[in-house]
Design a protein around this motif. Sequence first.
Motif, PDB file in Angstrom:
ATOM      1  N   ASP A 119      43.555  31.241  26.418  1.00 42.50           N
ATOM      2  CA  ASP A 119      44.895  30.974  25.897  1.00 42.50           C
ATOM      3  C   ASP A 119      45.125  29.474  25.728  1.00 42.50           C
ATOM      4  OD1 ASP A 119      45.489  33.662  25.805  1.00 42.50           O
ATOM      5  OD2 ASP A 119      46.487  33.694  27.759  1.00 42.50           O
ATOM      6  N   ALA A 120      46.151  29.124  24.959  1.00 47.79           N
ATOM      7  CA  ALA A 120      46.406  27.740  24.590  1.00 47.79           C
ATOM      8  C   ALA A 120      47.405  27.076  25.546  1.00 47.79           C
ATOM      9  CB  ALA A 120      46.931  27.659  23.165  1.00 47.79           C
ATOM     10  N   VAL A 121      47.199  25.784  25.759  1.00 45.42           N
ATOM     11  CA  VAL A 121      48.127  24.948  26.519  1.00 45.42           C
ATOM     12  C   VAL A 121      48.449  23.735  25.647  1.00 45.42           C
ATOM     13  CG1 VAL A 121      48.484  23.569  28.597  1.00 45.42           C
ATOM     14  CG2 VAL A 121      47.183  25.710  28.724  1.00 45.42           C
ATOM     15  N   VAL A 122      49.716  23.558  25.345  1.00 48.95           N
ATOM     16  CA  VAL A 122      50.171  22.468  24.480  1.00 48.95           C
ATOM     17  C   VAL A 122      50.430  21.224  25.326  1.00 48.95           C
ATOM     18  CG1 VAL A 122      51.980  21.699  22.888  1.00 48.95           C
ATOM     19  CG2 VAL A 122      51.187  24.084  22.830  1.00 48.95           C
ATOM     20  N   VAL A 123      49.989  20.057  24.838  1.00 48.18           N
ATOM     21  CA  VAL A 123      50.255  18.791  25.512  1.00 48.18           C
ATOM     22  C   VAL A 123      50.723  17.762  24.489  1.00 48.18           C
ATOM     23  CG1 VAL A 123      48.536  19.238  27.309  1.00 48.18           C
ATOM     24  CG2 VAL A 123      47.889  17.895  25.292  1.00 48.18           C
ATOM     25  N   ASN A 124      51.530  16.810  24.962  1.00 47.36           N
ATOM     26  CA  ASN A 124      52.008  15.705  24.120  1.00 47.36           C
ATOM     27  C   ASN A 124      51.107  14.491  24.321  1.00 47.36           C
ATOM     28  OD1 ASN A 124      55.207  16.820  25.037  1.00 47.36           O
ATOM     29  ND2 ASN A 124      54.480  16.846  22.925  1.00 47.36           N
ATOM     30  N   CYS A 125      50.191  14.283  23.405  1.00 46.78           N
ATOM     31  CA  CYS A 125      49.274  13.153  23.528  1.00 46.78           C
ATOM     32  C   CYS A 125      49.869  11.906  22.852  1.00 46.78           C
ATOM     33  CB  CYS A 125      47.936  13.518  22.897  1.00 46.78           C
ATOM     34  SG  CYS A 125      48.097  14.162  21.222  1.00 46.78           S
ATOM     35  N   PRO A 126      49.442  10.722  23.329  1.00 46.70           N
ATOM     36  CA  PRO A 126      48.528  10.464  24.438  1.00 46.70           C
ATOM     37  C   PRO A 126      49.165  10.846  25.771  1.00 46.70           C
ATOM     38  CG  PRO A 126      49.512   8.408  23.675  1.00 46.70           C
ATOM     39  CD  PRO A 126      49.940   9.464  22.714  1.00 46.70           C
ATOM     40  N   VAL A 127      48.339  11.402  26.658  1.00 47.32           N
ATOM     41  CA  VAL A 127      48.872  11.935  27.907  1.00 47.32           C
ATOM     42  C   VAL A 127      47.814  11.811  29.001  1.00 47.32           C
ATOM     43  CG1 VAL A 127      48.123  14.339  27.565  1.00 47.32           C
ATOM     44  CG2 VAL A 127      50.256  13.860  28.811  1.00 47.32           C
ATOM     45  N   TYR A 128      48.252  11.919  30.225  1.00 48.24           N
ATOM     46  CA  TYR A 128      47.433  11.819  31.428  1.00 48.24           C
ATOM     47  C   TYR A 128      46.098  12.554  31.262  1.00 48.24           C
ATOM     48  CZ  TYR A 128      46.589  12.379  36.530  1.00 48.24           C
ATOM     49  OH  TYR A 128      46.070  12.378  37.799  1.00 48.24           O
ATOM     50  N   PRO A 129      44.953  11.864  31.342  1.00 46.72           N
ATOM     51  CA  PRO A 129      43.656  12.481  31.024  1.00 46.72           C
ATOM     52  C   PRO A 129      43.321  13.758  31.792  1.00 46.72           C
ATOM     53  CG  PRO A 129      43.422  10.104  31.065  1.00 46.72           C
ATOM     54  CD  PRO A 129      44.824  10.403  31.546  1.00 46.72           C
ATOM     55  N   PRO A 130      43.666  13.902  33.099  1.00 44.85           N
ATOM     56  CA  PRO A 130      43.333  15.165  33.768  1.00 44.85           C
ATOM     57  C   PRO A 130      43.985  16.395  33.149  1.00 44.85           C
ATOM     58  CG  PRO A 130      43.640  13.462  35.411  1.00 44.85           C
ATOM     59  CD  PRO A 130      44.065  12.868  34.089  1.00 44.85           C
TER      60      PRO A 130
END
Length: 392
Positions: A119-130
């Motif tokens: 499944d997908a996880v959306v992130v707002n990049c640039p963002v915390y690398p881990p």
Amino acid sequence: MSGVLSGARGLVNPLRQLTLDELRRRTSLKWREYPDDVLPLWVAEMDVPLAEPVARAITDAVTRGDTGYPAGTGYPRALAEFAGRRWGWDGLAVERTALVPDVMHGVVEALRLVTGPGDAVVVNCPVYPPFYEFVTHNDRRIVEAPLGEDLRIDLDTLEDAFRRARAGGRPAAYLLCNPHNPTGVVHTPDELAAVADLAQRHGVRVVADEIHAPVVAAGARFTPYLSVPGAENGLSLMSASKGWNLAGLRGGLLVAGPAAAGDLARVPFEVSVSTSHLGVIAHTAAFSEGGEWLDAVLTGLDDNRRLLASLLAEHLPAIGYRPGQATCLAWLDCRALGLGDDPAAVFLDRGRVALSSGLAFGTGGAGHVRLNLATAPELVTEAVRRMASAVA
């Protein structure tokens, strides 16, 4: 190094209490990753002594031999009281919390509750690398929703990412960084309410990493995601780790909104029992008794933000810097210097100063570096001097 803060009841600035020689005797990652001729301003460790209430609580526990497994509700009660005092939020219910070993492992557990493999996880990049590392290691896939030019959440971009994440009707989650790392942006109540509305309409579950919540600049105000309308089925991860420099004393809390209590009940027993008892003691003391010390650190960080802006304007005016409203980190746009996609490598090689490479932060990170401001002003000054010498 010594200094007194007028804005924190005359307390000594914790960021000025340790000499460089004292710091180099530390054995943590920040001070052991590079040779001694390198000035390390990369990973988010603070150059401070331990807050006295925290040190006392740990010492007392060790003296008692109180080093078993964690128990009780002291930690969530301390956080709830802190949230009421600092953020005006009375909605943190102790019964809707669970201990987790640390925030990122708590993020993984939360994502396991609301998504499945693939499944997908959306992130707002640039963002915390881990975010990238932990999500992909657990067989979820990243969908990026880049921040806008103003480094804030772009709601149209986020909605498009939600649509892509939910393609085919599969579950999806949004891993929200609040406040945002590396930009230091504090999301407004209206922005978070709009996020909650989008998530509801598209059937996306929100998991908020709020580890930097205590570290907010003067004039800014943190808004817990779970406090906004529409966030009732959200999950949040909180901790005293960043506010009080407790990465080596791990302990986090997974907090559920009212409609997510059933999800929280599915957290495996082995997750909570794996949390460090000494970590729980330390974080409880920080939230309960560490407010005055935290205020002194926040005042010192405000001073360092102003100092960095002044130094860059004088010595490296081509670097773009918008002082953040939160975190102890500075996000620097070095693209105009012509150092390529990884200016951190140049600053390390030529200037012997270690910064975090923007490349690890995902789309939008090329040509940028992240600098840790949680150090003495003299070391911030020396860092900029070395950076300037690297491009001279």
